[in-house]
Design an enzyme around this catalytic site. Sequence first.
Site, PDB file in Angstrom:
ATOM      1  CG  ASP A   9      -0.219   0.012   2.546  1.00  0.00           C
ATOM      2  OD1 ASP A   9       0.946  -0.438   2.592  1.00  0.00           O
ATOM      3  OD2 ASP A   9      -0.794   0.479   3.554  1.00  0.00           O
ATOM      4  CG  ASP A  14       4.301   0.337   1.606  1.00  0.00           C
ATOM      5  OD1 ASP A  14       3.604  -0.668   1.759  1.00  0.00           O
ATOM      6  OD2 ASP A  14       4.242   1.321   2.372  1.00  0.00           O
ATOM      7  CG  ASP A 239       5.991  -1.608   5.067  1.00  0.00           C
ATOM      8  OD1 ASP A 239       5.492  -2.098   6.103  1.00  0.00           O
ATOM      9  OD2 ASP A 239       5.377  -0.825   4.329  1.00  0.00           O
TER      10      ASP A 239
END
Length: 310
Positions: A9, A14, A239
């Site tokens: 997302d 990310d 992440d």
Amino acid sequence: MRKLWLDTDPGFDDWMTWAMLAHDPQFELLGVSIVAGNAPLCATLDNALRIRQRHGWQFPLHAGCDRPLVQRQETAQDVLGAAGLDTVGRVLPASNGRPSGLHGATALIDCVRAHPGEVTLVAIGPLTNLATAFAQAPDIAPKLREIVLMGGSTDRGNTTAVAEFNIFADPEAAAQVFTAGVPISMFGLNLCRQITVGADDVARVRSFGTPLAELFADHLAAYVGIALRRGRPRMALYDPVTALWLARPELFTLEPAHVAIELAGTHTRGMTVCEFRVPAKAQPNARVAMQVDATPALAHALAQLQVALK
């Protein structure tokens, strides 16, 4: 070469994860599905298309779920900005690309069926696409090699006192994923907070000396700025710990646990309740990351970025 599917997302961290995976010769990235999370799907998808085009990647990109299974939508726009991808200067150029015509969950199902027993699913957003895929095609769960996810916590939360954002954004989806019978490696806030980035790392990225590195550094500076606004000099790296573990597992310590998702608690909804007394008190359904050797892990991440940002 290890086959991967990325569910994401974007989100700055990310982007960093995607770049690290895409440029590591150990991995073959089969596809990318996008989910609403850090921002609504229209924004996370646009970010993904911009990232893919700026890097010149050819990975198939699939738009997935635009809302949680049950609850109202939660985003991190109050922290990450309206687009979920803040910057102190340069912005990713607009993309003329488009996602595939397949829904992200459908594309994931097709990929797992085409590569039974081979696909590692890297999930770094809310788990809505995964839960949707498992509901539509229960046969894929035993065909997955494993799920590697950033989410949850063994202690403090970041969205509530006890809940981490990716789980809190769709707890029902997370509950379905953790009970699907797939081997899971969970990288929660307790682990992520052991690796941090600061102004020196922004300067290091700028020193790579390419236009793409300058663009990335402006976004990294905005990411570090989240911590600065809270009176801290360094920001936890979330992440990318999944990509680091896949590349350098020897730097991490994981422990077996039974992870349950709290769905009903007034103050604890979205909490990952980790029972480490296994198998005496419960059967393990995950391995939970507990420790990382942070200095070589961050050094590896920056080395991977130098390759990715040429």
